[in-house]
Design a protein around this motif. Structure first.
Motif, short mmCIF file in Angstrom:
data_model
loop_
_atom_site.label_atom_id
_atom_site.label_comp_id
_atom_site.label_asym_id
_atom_site.label_seq_id
_atom_site.Cartn_x
_atom_site.Cartn_y
_atom_site.Cartn_z
N PRO A 176 0.84 -1.20 0.00
CA PRO A 176 0.00 0.00 0.00
C PRO A 176 0.87 1.25 0.00
CG PRO A 176 -0.05 -1.09 2.14
CD PRO A 176 0.73 -1.98 1.22
N THR A 177 0.36 2.30 -0.61
CA THR A 177 1.10 3.56 -0.67
C THR A 177 1.14 4.19 0.72
OG1 THR A 177 0.37 3.89 -2.92
CG2 THR A 177 1.21 5.82 -1.77
N TYR A 178 2.33 4.54 1.17
CA TYR A 178 2.47 5.17 2.47
C TYR A 178 2.21 6.66 2.35
CZ TYR A 178 4.62 7.34 6.51
OH TYR A 178 4.83 8.10 7.63
N HIS A 179 1.43 7.20 3.25
CA HIS A 179 1.20 8.64 3.34
C HIS A 179 1.64 9.12 4.71
CE1 HIS A 179 -0.99 9.54 -0.33
NE2 HIS A 179 -1.64 8.41 -0.19
N ALA A 180 2.50 10.10 4.72
CA ALA A 180 2.89 10.71 5.99
C ALA A 180 1.66 11.38 6.60
CB ALA A 180 3.99 11.75 5.75
N PRO A 181 1.62 11.54 7.90
CA PRO A 181 0.44 12.16 8.53
C PRO A 181 0.23 13.61 8.11
CG PRO A 181 2.09 11.57 10.18
CD PRO A 181 2.60 11.10 8.87
N VAL A 182 1.29 14.29 7.68
CA VAL A 182 1.20 15.69 7.29
C VAL A 182 1.86 15.85 5.92
CG1 VAL A 182 1.87 18.05 7.87
CG2 VAL A 182 1.29 16.45 9.69
N PHE A 183 1.22 16.62 5.02
CA PHE A 183 1.79 16.87 3.70
C PHE A 183 2.67 18.10 3.77
CE2 PHE A 183 1.71 18.90 -0.47
CZ PHE A 183 2.09 17.85 -1.28
N GLU A 184 3.94 17.94 3.46
CA GLU A 184 4.87 19.06 3.37
C GLU A 184 5.30 19.17 1.91
OE1 GLU A 184 5.83 21.36 5.53
OE2 GLU A 184 4.54 20.48 7.05
N PRO A 185 4.77 20.17 1.18
CA PRO A 185 5.09 20.29 -0.24
C PRO A 185 6.53 20.73 -0.47
CG PRO A 185 3.82 22.17 0.47
CD PRO A 185 3.88 21.23 1.64
N THR A 186 7.09 20.24 -1.58
CA THR A 186 8.41 20.68 -1.99
C THR A 186 8.29 22.04 -2.66
OG1 THR A 186 8.26 19.67 -4.17
CG2 THR A 186 9.15 18.29 -2.37
N VAL A 187 9.40 22.68 -2.91
CA VAL A 187 9.40 23.98 -3.59
C VAL A 187 8.79 23.84 -4.99
CG1 VAL A 187 10.89 25.80 -4.52
CG2 VAL A 187 11.38 24.81 -2.28
N ASP A 188 9.14 22.77 -5.69
CA ASP A 188 8.60 22.54 -7.03
C ASP A 188 7.08 22.34 -7.00
OD1 ASP A 188 11.11 22.78 -8.17
OD2 ASP A 188 11.47 20.62 -8.16
N GLU A 189 6.60 21.61 -6.00
CA GLU A 189 5.16 21.39 -5.89
C GLU A 189 4.42 22.70 -5.61
OE1 GLU A 189 5.12 16.78 -4.31
OE2 GLU A 189 5.34 18.40 -2.86
N LEU A 190 4.99 23.54 -4.76
CA LEU A 190 4.37 24.84 -4.50
C LEU A 190 4.36 25.71 -5.75
CD1 LEU A 190 5.68 25.79 -0.95
CD2 LEU A 190 3.33 25.35 -1.63
N GLU A 191 5.45 25.69 -6.51
CA GLU A 191 5.50 26.46 -7.76
C GLU A 191 4.44 25.99 -8.74
OE1 GLU A 191 7.14 29.22 -8.76
OE2 GLU A 191 7.74 29.32 -6.66
N THR A 192 4.24 24.68 -8.83
CA THR A 192 3.21 24.14 -9.72
C THR A 192 1.84 24.60 -9.29
OG1 THR A 192 4.56 22.19 -10.19
CG2 THR A 192 2.20 22.01 -10.62
N LEU A 193 1.55 24.55 -7.99
CA LEU A 193 0.25 25.00 -7.48
C LEU A 193 0.05 26.50 -7.74
CD1 LEU A 193 0.01 23.05 -4.12
CD2 LEU A 193 -1.33 22.67 -6.19
N LYS A 194 1.10 27.29 -7.56
CA LYS A 194 1.00 28.73 -7.82
C LYS A 194 0.72 29.00 -9.29
CE LYS A 194 3.98 30.16 -4.03
NZ LYS A 194 5.28 30.71 -3.66
N GLN A 195 1.39 28.25 -10.17
CA GLN A 195 1.17 28.41 -11.60
C GLN A 195 -0.27 28.05 -11.97
OE1 GLN A 195 3.83 26.11 -14.02
NE2 GLN A 195 2.94 26.80 -15.92
#
Length: 73
Positions: free
Chosen positions: A6-25
């Motif tokens: 099963p895919t492991y999910h951490a209890p809290v999502f901490e986005p990377t810089v690249d992920e934040l840039e994608t969301l901002k775009q």
């Protein structure tokens, strides 16, 4: 025979810089096509955690949850 882990999910999502840039775009433009997503190295984690969604055309769009994450940062 190997079993699928099963895919492991951490209890809290901490986005990377690249992920934040994608969301901002995506906050600025309504949707991203698959070629654009590949060029941006779109993270599958954003889909898994519900920050992005697939559009009917096959592209990607930011969700309300994704907007809240960008605004919080």
């Amino acid at each position: 025979m190997a079993t699928a882990q099963p895919t492991y999910h951490a209890p809290v999502f901490e986005p990377t810089v690249d992920e934040l840039e994608t969301l901002k775009q995506l906050e600025l433009q309504p949707a991203m096509t698959v070629p654009q997503a590949l060029h941006q190295h779109l993270s599958g984690r954003l889909l898994e955690w519900g920050y992005l969604q697939r559009t009917p055309e096959g592209g990607f769009a930011i969700t309300d949850r994704g907007r809240k994450l960008v605004q919080r940062r």
